[in-house]
Design a protein around this motif. Structure first.
Motif, PDB file in Angstrom:
ATOM      1  N   ARG A   1       0.827  -1.215   0.000  1.00  0.00           N
ATOM      2  CA  ARG A   1       0.000   0.000   0.000  1.00  0.00           C
ATOM      3  C   ARG A   1       0.861   1.266   0.000  1.00  0.00           C
ATOM      4  NH1 ARG A   1      -2.970  -2.581   4.516  1.00  0.00           N
ATOM      5  NH2 ARG A   1      -4.676  -3.754   3.601  1.00  0.00           N
ATOM      6  N   ALA A   2       2.012   1.209   0.639  1.00  0.00           N
ATOM      7  CA  ALA A   2       2.886   2.378   0.731  1.00  0.00           C
ATOM      8  C   ALA A   2       3.492   2.747  -0.621  1.00  0.00           C
ATOM      9  CB  ALA A   2       3.995   2.128   1.752  1.00  0.00           C
ATOM     10  N   ASP A   3       3.848   1.746  -1.429  1.00  0.00           N
ATOM     11  CA  ASP A   3       4.457   2.009  -2.737  1.00  0.00           C
ATOM     12  C   ASP A   3       4.273   0.778  -3.612  1.00  0.00           C
ATOM     13  OD1 ASP A   3       6.003   2.637  -4.958  1.00  0.00           O
ATOM     14  OD2 ASP A   3       7.693   3.386  -3.772  1.00  0.00           O
ATOM     15  N   GLU A   4       3.143   0.729  -4.287  1.00  0.00           N
ATOM     16  CA  GLU A   4       2.804  -0.449  -5.089  1.00  0.00           C
ATOM     17  C   GLU A   4       3.862  -0.738  -6.149  1.00  0.00           C
ATOM     18  OE1 GLU A   4      -1.156  -0.430  -6.673  1.00  0.00           O
ATOM     19  OE2 GLU A   4      -2.058  -0.057  -4.708  1.00  0.00           O
ATOM     20  N   ALA A   5       4.306   0.295  -6.858  1.00  0.00           N
ATOM     21  CA  ALA A   5       5.277   0.087  -7.933  1.00  0.00           C
ATOM     22  C   ALA A   5       6.573  -0.521  -7.401  1.00  0.00           C
ATOM     23  CB  ALA A   5       5.554   1.390  -8.659  1.00  0.00           C
ATOM     24  N   ALA A   6       7.062  -0.023  -6.273  1.00  0.00           N
ATOM     25  CA  ALA A   6       8.291  -0.565  -5.688  1.00  0.00           C
ATOM     26  C   ALA A   6       8.084  -2.015  -5.259  1.00  0.00           C
ATOM     27  CB  ALA A   6       8.733   0.290  -4.505  1.00  0.00           C
ATOM     28  N   TYR A   7       6.936  -2.313  -4.676  1.00  0.00           N
ATOM     29  CA  TYR A   7       6.657  -3.683  -4.251  1.00  0.00           C
ATOM     30  C   TYR A   7       6.648  -4.609  -5.472  1.00  0.00           C
ATOM     31  CZ  TYR A   7       4.695  -7.461  -1.454  1.00  0.00           C
ATOM     32  OH  TYR A   7       4.512  -8.653  -0.793  1.00  0.00           O
ATOM     33  N   LEU A   8       6.003  -4.166  -6.543  1.00  0.00           N
ATOM     34  CA  LEU A   8       5.934  -4.985  -7.758  1.00  0.00           C
ATOM     35  C   LEU A   8       7.304  -5.165  -8.385  1.00  0.00           C
ATOM     36  CD1 LEU A   8       2.695  -3.450  -9.296  1.00  0.00           C
ATOM     37  CD2 LEU A   8       2.908  -5.669  -8.157  1.00  0.00           C
ATOM     38  N   ASP A   9       8.135  -4.120  -8.333  1.00  0.00           N
ATOM     39  CA  ASP A   9       9.482  -4.205  -8.913  1.00  0.00           C
ATOM     40  C   ASP A   9      10.354  -5.236  -8.216  1.00  0.00           C
ATOM     41  OD1 ASP A   9       9.026  -2.358 -10.928  1.00  0.00           O
ATOM     42  OD2 ASP A   9       9.843  -0.664  -9.774  1.00  0.00           O
ATOM     43  N   ALA A  10      10.023  -5.578  -6.998  1.00  0.00           N
ATOM     44  CA  ALA A  10      10.811  -6.564  -6.252  1.00  0.00           C
ATOM     45  C   ALA A  10      10.514  -8.000  -6.702  1.00  0.00           C
ATOM     46  CB  ALA A  10      10.546  -6.420  -4.753  1.00  0.00           C
ATOM     47  N   TRP A  11       9.541  -8.161  -7.577  1.00  0.00           N
ATOM     48  CA  TRP A  11       9.143  -9.493  -8.029  1.00  0.00           C
ATOM     49  C   TRP A  11       9.527  -9.690  -9.493  1.00  0.00           C
ATOM     50  CZ3 TRP A  11       6.890 -13.300  -5.088  1.00  0.00           C
ATOM     51  CH2 TRP A  11       6.553 -12.930  -3.782  1.00  0.00           C
TER      52      TRP A  11
END
Length: 136
Positions: free
Chosen positions: A51-61
């Motif tokens: 929730r804090a940073d969706e794009a960053a979370y997705l980039d980790a995958w």
């Protein structure tokens, strides 16, 4: 006794069902990381990071740009086309504070209220388009 069938021909027949994506082994392999990402949202710490940073979370995958975009847009139909499984994607719906019914209704051309009423009335009619190739 039944005669042997070509498994590839049989699986190809499943792709001819309008509006339906059967979760085959091929889709499972293709969508493995999409589904793992969705399942990671079972943990509160991961939901908070997402929730804090969706794009960053997705980039980790290790998922495709198309999958990242579909996650960001909450395009569940596209995620399923890319191998996502609705049972795993329900974790994303829940992360957004949506019920599964609300999330699934977004996959149709109906409003949530109209989708609910359709389901209360017994679901979609079996009449109509029954084959993509045959258009009947």
């Amino acid at each position: 006794m039944t005669e042997a069938r070509d498994i590839h021909a049989y699986l190809a027949e499943l792709e001819d069902i309008p509006g339906t994506r059967v979760f085959t082994a091929h889709r499972a392999r293709r969508g493995y990381q999409i589904n793992q990402l969705a399942m990671s949202l079972m943990k509160e710490a991961n939901r908070t990071r997402f929730r804090a940073d969706e794009a960053a979370y997705l980039d980790a995958w290790p998922i495709s740009e198309a999958a990242k975009q579909a996650f960001l847009e909450r395009d569940y139909n596209r995620l399923i086309d890319l191998g996502g499984n609705i049972y795993f994607l329900a974790k994303l719906m829940s992360t957004d504070g949506r019920s599964v019914a609300e999330g699934v209704s977004s996959m149709t051309d109906l409003s949530f209220a109209d989708y609910q009423q359709m389901m209360l009335n017994g679901g979609r009619s079996p009449e109509g388009l029954r084959s993509i190739k045959g258009q009947y």
